[in-house]
Structures are given as C-alpha cells and as structure tokens.
Design a protein around this motif. Structure first.
Motif, PDB file in Angstrom:
ATOM      1  N   GLU A 579      11.478  -4.129 -11.275  1.00  0.00           N
ATOM      2  CA  GLU A 579      12.106  -2.876 -10.861  1.00  0.00           C
ATOM      3  C   GLU A 579      11.594  -2.430  -9.485  1.00  0.00           C
ATOM      4  OE1 GLU A 579      14.492   0.275 -13.204  1.00  0.00           O
ATOM      5  OE2 GLU A 579      12.999  -0.879 -14.277  1.00  0.00           O
ATOM      6  N   SER A 621      16.751  -7.023  -7.824  1.00  0.00           N
ATOM      7  CA  SER A 621      15.757  -6.263  -8.578  1.00  0.00           C
ATOM      8  C   SER A 621      16.369  -5.693  -9.847  1.00  0.00           C
ATOM      9  CB  SER A 621      15.216  -5.092  -7.753  1.00  0.00           C
ATOM     10  OG  SER A 621      14.763  -5.544  -6.517  1.00  0.00           O
ATOM     11  N   TRP A 622      15.580  -5.683 -10.883  1.00  0.00           N
ATOM     12  CA  TRP A 622      16.011  -5.131 -12.166  1.00  0.00           C
ATOM     13  C   TRP A 622      16.158  -3.622 -12.065  1.00  0.00           C
ATOM     14  CZ3 TRP A 622      17.549  -7.730 -16.359  1.00  0.00           C
ATOM     15  CH2 TRP A 622      17.704  -7.000 -17.533  1.00  0.00           C
ATOM     16  N   SER A 623      17.128  -3.082 -12.765  1.00  0.00           N
ATOM     17  CA  SER A 623      17.265  -1.625 -12.822  1.00  0.00           C
ATOM     18  C   SER A 623      17.720  -1.235 -14.223  1.00  0.00           C
ATOM     19  CB  SER A 623      18.293  -1.146 -11.794  1.00  0.00           C
ATOM     20  OG  SER A 623      18.864   0.074 -12.205  1.00  0.00           O
ATOM     21  N   GLN A 624      16.877  -0.513 -14.926  1.00  0.00           N
ATOM     22  CA  GLN A 624      17.203  -0.125 -16.297  1.00  0.00           C
ATOM     23  C   GLN A 624      18.432   0.804 -16.308  1.00  0.00           C
ATOM     24  OE1 GLN A 624      15.429  -1.780 -18.305  1.00  0.00           O
ATOM     25  NE2 GLN A 624      15.673  -0.919 -20.345  1.00  0.00           N
ATOM     26  N   GLU A 625      18.577   1.616 -15.252  1.00  0.00           N
ATOM     27  CA  GLU A 625      19.748   2.499 -15.164  1.00  0.00           C
ATOM     28  C   GLU A 625      21.019   1.676 -14.979  1.00  0.00           C
ATOM     29  OE1 GLU A 625      19.910   5.598 -15.919  1.00  0.00           O
ATOM     30  OE2 GLU A 625      17.749   5.555 -16.267  1.00  0.00           O
TER      31      GLU A 625
END
Length: 801
Positions: A579, A621-625
């Motif tokens: 993230e 990049s990872w994004s939880q949203e």
RNA sequence: GCGGGAGUGGCGGAACGGCAGACGCAGUGGACUCAAAAUCCACCGGUGGUGACAUCGUGAGGGUUCAAAUCCCUUCUCCCGCACCA
C-alpha cells in the motif's frame, strides 16, 4: 427481489460444479482448434500464495476462458516446481522429510488456487519431484550427455557461503546470492556444465520468429551478448610464439600501442624464465584473485596493472615493438584473455594509458584531441595514420583489415558471446539425482535409460557440508554401485540438478502428463505445441526462459519435439507492491494475504481488482479502498438482475457493440483495466436507464465471466438463461453498429474548442462547416483563412483577427 | 557508463495527431434513515467570475502542425536490468 450477493456461498458452489463436471479439462480431440495458455508454475513455498500470484494467473485465466467461449479446445494447466532450497532448509530445521514438506505446501497452494476459481485443468497437474516426472528430466540430461552438451569440469564457481551451494552466473546478482543476498565467493570445484553456448546464435536469431515483449527480447540479447570482431595474432618479440587477442575494432590495429593480459593468462607461467619482474606480477595476480567479483566491479573505474618486464609484442601492421601489461580489467573468461589496447578509441584503454603514461595514437579522425579525450565513435570517423586503411570509414576499414589479416595468416573473423555455459551441479539433497556413475576404468558412465528414474535415497540428514559436498555423499550404500559398462565397482554422482532443470521442459509434459514411454507423445506435442501465450515474471528472462528455450532447441534437434521454439508469445506482468508503494515483505509489514481478501470480499472481487489495478506490465500498489470499489461494482452487477426485462434485442445497441468490441480486443492486448472500465460504464448506463433486456444481460455476463466467473455463472443460472455460462458463446459485435448515427463533434477556432454540435455521422464537409459556423455565430469576427473538417471528430475554423 | 520503462488532478490511472483527465478511489452536496452504515442521485484540475464564460494546465525548454500528453530536437527526474565483455 433478489437475494444478497454472497460470494462465500456461490464461489465454493461453482468451484465444486466445475470440478465435478470437469468443465475445463482439455480434450484429447486433436481435430479441434487448440489454444495453449501457460503461466509459470509456482514454487510451493511454506508461506502460501502471495497476492502477486493471482495477477498473471487471472490474466491468462481470462484469455483461457475467453478462448473456450470462442470455441477453442483450451489447455490451461498448473503444476509445481517443487524441488528447491527453501523446502530443504525447512526440512532440516524441522526434521521433516522434504517430500512431506512439499506435499503439505502443494496441498495448501492448491486449495488457495481453487478458492480463486481458476479454470486450470487439474487432471494434468504435474510435480517436478514426482519420479514419473523427473524420470524424463534425467532422460533429457542423458541425451545432453550423449551429445557432449553435458560435461564435467574443474572450474571456479560462484559459491554462496550461506546456502553452501554453487550458483549459476544467472543466479548471482550484483556479486551476491540471488536467494539470500550473501556475497558470493569463488571456489574451485568439479562441476557439471551444460553447453548452452553451443546454442547462443540460435537463441538470439530465433527471437525474430517469436512474439515476445520487446524488453524480454532485448534482455536476452544483452545477456547472450553477441559481438562480431576478429582474433589477431601478435608476435612475441624474440620467440616463435604468438599472443592472440580478440577485438571488435580490428580497424584500429595501427593504433594498438600496448597489450594487456589477464592476470590468469597462461603465458605468465610459460614465460616465467623471461619475465624479470615475476615476483611483482605474481603478487598482483594474488591481489586480483583475492578480490571478490563484487569488489572488482566496485573498483572498476580505478585501473591497476603491472608492466611485464622482459616480454614485448610486435604490432603486425606497424612492426613496432610494444609493451605487454597485466591488468585485472582484462578477463580470462572472455575472448582470449588478452587484448590489444587502442587508447585513442577505447574508454578503458584510454584511462589505463593516461594513468600509466602509455602512448595514445589517433587512427580514427573525427573527434577532439585524443590526448584529451577518447574517441570511440564508429559512425562518423575516418581512418588516419593507418597506412593502406587511410581515408576509409570504420566499417570499410574493418573489412579491409580482416581481409588483409586472413591473407597473411595473422587473424580471422571471430564472433564472441558473454553467455557462459550453465553450471548445472548443486551440492544439495532435494533435487533430481544426476544419472551418472564414475568408474575407475570407464570414467563417467551414464545410467541406461531402463534404469531411470534414479530415485533419491532416504537419508538421515539433509545438511549440506562445509566442504561443499552434497549430503548424498554420506550415503555410501547409495553411492557405491556397479558400473553399467564394465560391471566393476563405481560411485554415483552425488551432486543434484539445479531447480531450473525441472522447469526447463514442464510445459511439454502437460500435453501428455502420464506418458510412461516418452516425455510426451509426438502426437500430443504436435497438436499442442508451441505454447500460444506464456506469461511470467521479468526475473526469469535470463534464467528459466533462456534455459527452457535452450533445452527445447536441443530436444528439437533430437527429434523429440516438433517445433524449434517452445513459446509463440511471451508477456510479463508487473509486481504488486504494498500500500505504501514498496515491495511487499514481512519486515516492512505490508504483506497482503490473498486468503483474507477472498474471505472478506470474495475471489471475484480479488480477481477484478487485480486486473483493474493498473497497466498489467507495470508495477502497481495495493489499495484496500480500490478493492472495495471493485466489490461495489460486482454488487451493482448483481442487482441488475432485478432490472432485467424480457427481450432479445439490445436496449443500448451502439453502446453494447462498442463495449463488446473494446472488451474483446482489450483482453487480447493486456489492457484488462480498460476492459473492466468499459463494462463499468455499461453498467452505469443500465442504472441510468433503470432497465436492461435479457440480451443485454447475457452479453454482459459472458464478457464479465472471464474476470469474475462465479458471480456471472450464478446470475446466468438465477436468470434462467439455460445451461452453464461457461458453455455459452462469446458475443459478436457488428462494426457498423459501433458507430452512432449522430455524433457530437467539437467546433474549434484556431484549434481551441469553442462549441460542440451534433451532426449526422456521415455529414459532408459543407453541412458540418455550416453547423459549426452557426454554433459559433457571433464569434467569427475575423477573416476566415481555412476550414477543416475531420468526419466524426472535429470542425476547426482558422481565423485571422 | 550501456540498455529498457515511466513522468498527466488529492490518489490509482484513461485518451487511432482531433473536446485532456474515461473508469475507480478519496472528497463535497442531496435523497433514504430516529441516527449511522449501506445504497441511490448529482458535483468534483488550478485561477477569475453569481453566471454563460474567460484563462492556465500532461516533468522543463524549443520545434513541426489548422490542431500535440501523443510526432521531432534539447534537457531534468525516478524505477528496473546489465555492467571493465575488449
């Protein structure tokens, strides 16, 4: 009113149905059009699946599922590259047999992959540690041995003191072990080598016949490092002997003012009696040997060296006697281990000459003063101070001098490679045993093919030893055997194969995974090979990808496979970062576990998100949203079921045809993110409309199915569309129907948009310009110079004030 | 040093030389709700203006073109390979 979208219920349901009905088993009907999609099989590590894995797996799952919907017989297989160090290390630490560790890890991985709903043909699952599999890995080794392409030799190897194992050049990164980061040292050892260099030319040339992403081709070419030049003999003054050098610039021969030999060059021993400063030279050699490869590179710019006192060479064209130096910037492992130095036209020679005050003679004019600056350019220069070469361009001079050297017997054209032969031995337990025995009478003798597979013995300890001997060496029962040739006492090879062995041909085995008589039948190979689309990581470009192409070419020469290249198309995915934009790692605390995402959001959401995250070939990049957003999209698709009205015509016809066109092509060109965006737009449009027809919904579900297979199958069933969605047919689009009858086009003044008008899509210029002028009424205050109309795009009125 | 890739809103990212910012996230406002969440609708680059609109804007500087994120030249920054390969 529909039920809530509940992936926890529908995902296992459909995974079960696909399993039970063998929905994705490749058919052995060789009359069907085939498609072979392949992803790199994983190493089943103890950590389980990483969120990086689903990115390529989903991408090719999309391709595989789409091809099936288009009527192809698809092979999309999966297996386990299960030999390797981490398993062995874990086994040592926890006193569990590596076989058991592997079995547990594979079970875990397989469960995870199944939970993601991939359409792998699990009937063709393979495992490199399965004796029925490595039987053929060993068989390939025997064929290489018989053809002289596998040989054992004493040589310095890259030794990792931490892993206690020798490494291939490709496994050494920046002077350190690729796996553990420990600085690599050089050690002499007797090693098995594979002669990949024999295939160097073909490995480069045949890249022109395959569809690989450019960066992969470029990396492979650079790694192989082909260069064309000449070998030239310099007489050693006062002897009959010659010092042979390799150069890519034979045209600069007149400018060779000194020579340099590698510290390991055999002539140092040979002429020990003539060399007056032998002590100094041996001391220098010792210093050089002490430097690790890493240090040698670090100190690259600061040249060191010693002049040999008592040995001089003769420049074959000028007849001048020139000094011979020893320096570690010349490598014994490349070319002849000696160079002619032309300081005026080579950076390194120039630096060396400056440092040691050696003469610099310009032979290619066109640069600045060569005393001040080296002139390596080959494009623009003209030969000077070079006798019969004067006035020629570099290219012409090369030809002329080579012809001259050949005529006089002083040199020959020569091509060289950076590629080295492949160090193929590992001093480890958990690898394929090398099927060779050593007999005092017969030497290295291959096992007979009937004796394959040669199994690993059961041992007490898998610990590698400080001496660098394989743990197998302690197994005297296994080591002591009889010679297959003379029947006398013999010892088995105790080194094992590197991890790259099993993965160098696994794609062949999938075509015929249980064959007991061959690595695969020619019939199966002829049908399935080559792999139509292979996706994998960039980190394998100079390892697995190069090794497997080499083996494949060898097998092709042996008549064991039907095509010279294994993969028709190769693409590469970008990494998934944490993230915070950094590489995911335990120590950074930014690791995302795919199981958690499946649990919280569902596999379809994870799949959609990983495809939507950004350009497939770039890191993301990872994004939880962002994950939440994809779940929201699937919820919206789910709720469309309540808006469906009967009808077999598209309600938004143009939009649908446009979307089918876009999704169809984007799935083929790695643009999964824009394909999903197009479907999101379509869904938004249906919400705006408040309804959609059955035909709309069917086509949408089919298009979305490769990305989100569970929810779409469920909706197909819930809506009663009949049969299984995975047996449906990919929707067609009509090019004519992708264009609206009327289009809104921009109206510009001097290239700046000032208005927009809606006109017929095929309006002629006069109509369009008239409409444009009307929209601009009041603004057309100057003199109109020019009017431009690009149908469907723009009206531009060029005006002077 | 060589090779490859990338620089676009607050963020991830879209844009066959043709209306820059699709789609998503975040944010703002509204509907629903006792309330919150969820959901639905609308807005959402900067500056100025109530507003239509004007103006600036795709790392920087030039150029080609009616028109440039896109093509050409120069230049800066970041990421990834390879690295004394003669």
């Amino acid at each position: 009113m529909s039920e809530m979208y509940n992936p926890k219920a529908i995902e296992p349901k459909w995974q079960q149905i696909w399993d039970d009905t063998k929905a994705f088993a490749a058919k052995n009907d060789y009359s069907l059009p085939k498609y072979y999609a392949l992803v790199e099989f994983p190493y089943p590590s103890g950590q389980g699946l990483h969120v990086g894995h689903p990115r390529p797996y989903t991408a090719l799952d999309i391709v595989a599922r789409k091809r099936r919907l288009q009527g192809y017989n698809v092979l999309y297989p999966m297996g386990w590259d299960a030999f390797g160090l981490p398993t062995e290390n874990y086994a040592i630490k926890n006193h569990i047999h590596p076989k058991i560790v592997t079995k547990n890890n594979v079970a875990r991985f397989k469960g995870q992959l199944k939970s993601l709903g991939y359409s792998f043909d699990w009937d063709r699952e393979i495992n490199t540690t399965d004796p029925n599999y490595f039987h053929w890995t060993q068989w390939i080794f025997l064929q290489l041995f018989k053809k002289g392409l596998a040989y054992k030799t004493e040589m310095p190897v890259n030794w990792c003191p931490s892993c206690k194992v020798g490494l291939a050049n490709e496994e050494v990164v920046g002077g350190c072990c690729e796996r553990c980061g420990t600085e690599v040292v050089r050690r002499m050892r007797s090693q098995w080598m594979l002669k990949i260099t024999a295939y160097a030319d073909r490995l480069i040339d045949d890249l022109d016949t395959v569809d690989y992403v450019e960066r992969v081709k470029v990396s492979q070419k650079n790694w192989i490092g082909r260069s064309n030049g000449a070998e030239v003999d310099f007489a050693i003054a006062g002897t009959e002997d010659k010092l042979r050098v390799y150069t890519t610039r034979p045209d600069t021969l007149f400018g060779a003012t000194y020579m340099v030999m590698s510290p390991e060059h055999p002539y140092i021993e040979k002429y020990a009696d003539r060399i007056k400063n032998m002590d100094e030279i041996l001391a220098y050699r010792e210093e050089a040997a002490k430097k690790s490869d890493f240090e040698r590179t670090e100190l690259a710019k600061d040249k060191t060296g010693v002049a040999i006192d008592g040995l001089r060479a003769v420049n074959p064209v000028t007849g001048a006697e020139i000094p011979i130096w020893v320096s570690d910037y010349v490598l014994m492992s490349y070319g002849t281990g000696a160079i002619m130095a032309v300081p005026a036209h080579d950076e390194r020679d120039w630096e060396f000459a400056k440092k040691f005050g050696l003469p610099i003679v310009e032979v290619v004019a066109g640069g600045r003063d060569v005393q001040e600056e080296c002139f390596p350019d080959v494009e623009t220069g003209v030969l000077v101070n070079s006798g019969f070469l004067n006035g020629l361009s570099v290219e012409e001079a090369k030809k002329a001098i080579i012809a001259w050297l050949e005529e006089k017997g002083l040199g020959t054209p020569k091509r060289n490679f950076k590629l080295r032969d492949w160090v193929f031995s590992r001093q480890r337990y958990w690898g394929e045993p090398i099927p060779i025995v050593f007999c005092d009478k017969c030497g290295a003798v291959p096992l007979s093919e009937e004796d394959l597979p040669l199994l690993l013995p059961e041992v007490e300890s898998y610990m590698p030893t400080e001496t660098g001997e394989s743990p197998l060496a302690a197994m005297t029962d296994w080591v002591n055997t009889t010679c297959p040739c003379c029947g006398g006492p013999a010892k088995r090879e105790t080194d094992t194969m590197p991890q790259w062995a099993g993965s160098s041909w696994y794609f062949l085995r999938y075509t015929d995974p249980t064959n007991e008589n061959a690595l695969a039948s020619m019939e199966a190979l002829k049908y399935w090979m080559p792999v139509d689309w292979y996706n994998g990581g960039m980190e394998h470009t100079t390892l697995h990808l190069l090794y497997s192409r080499f083996w494949h070419k060898f097998l092709f020469d042996e008549g064991a496979v039907p095509c010279p290249e294994p993969y028709a198309k190769r693409t590469s995915h970008g990494m998934i970062l944490g993230e915070n934009g950094e590489k995911m790692s335990k120590s950074r605390g930014n690791v995302i576990n795919p199981d958690d995402i499946v649990n919280e959001f569902g596999a379809d959401t994870l799949r959609t998100y990983e495809m939507f995250i950004g350009a497939f070939e770039l890191a993301a990049s990872w994004s939880q949203e962002g994950v939440r957003g994809c779940r929201r999209f699937l919820e919206r698709v789910w709720k469309l079921q309540d808006m469906v009205v009967p009808g077999d015509a598209y309600s938004l016809e143009t939009k649908m045809h446009q979307t089918i066109k876009k999704v169809s092509s984007d799935f083929e060109t790695l643009k999964y993110n824009t394909a999903i965006a197009a479907m999101m737009t379509l869904v938004n449009d249906y919400y705006r409309e408040g309804k959609l027809t059955q035909a709309d919904f069917k086509s949408l579900l089919i298009m979305l199915n490769p990305v989100a297979p569970h929810i779409t199958e469920e909706l197909w069933e819930v809506c009663g569309f009949g049969g299984y969605l995975h047996n449906a047919k990919w929707p067609e689009y009509d090019e004519a129907k992708t264009i609206e009858n009327t289009v809104e086009i921009a109206v510009q003044i001097n290239g700046k948009t000032r208005a927009a008008v809606t006109i017929a899509k095929d309006a002629d210029k006069e109509t369009a310009i008239a409409a444009g002028r009307e929209a601009l009424s009041g603004r057309l205050t100057g003199t109109i110079v020019k009017e431009i109309y690009v149908p469907g795009r723009i009206v531009n009125i060029v005006m002077k004030p």
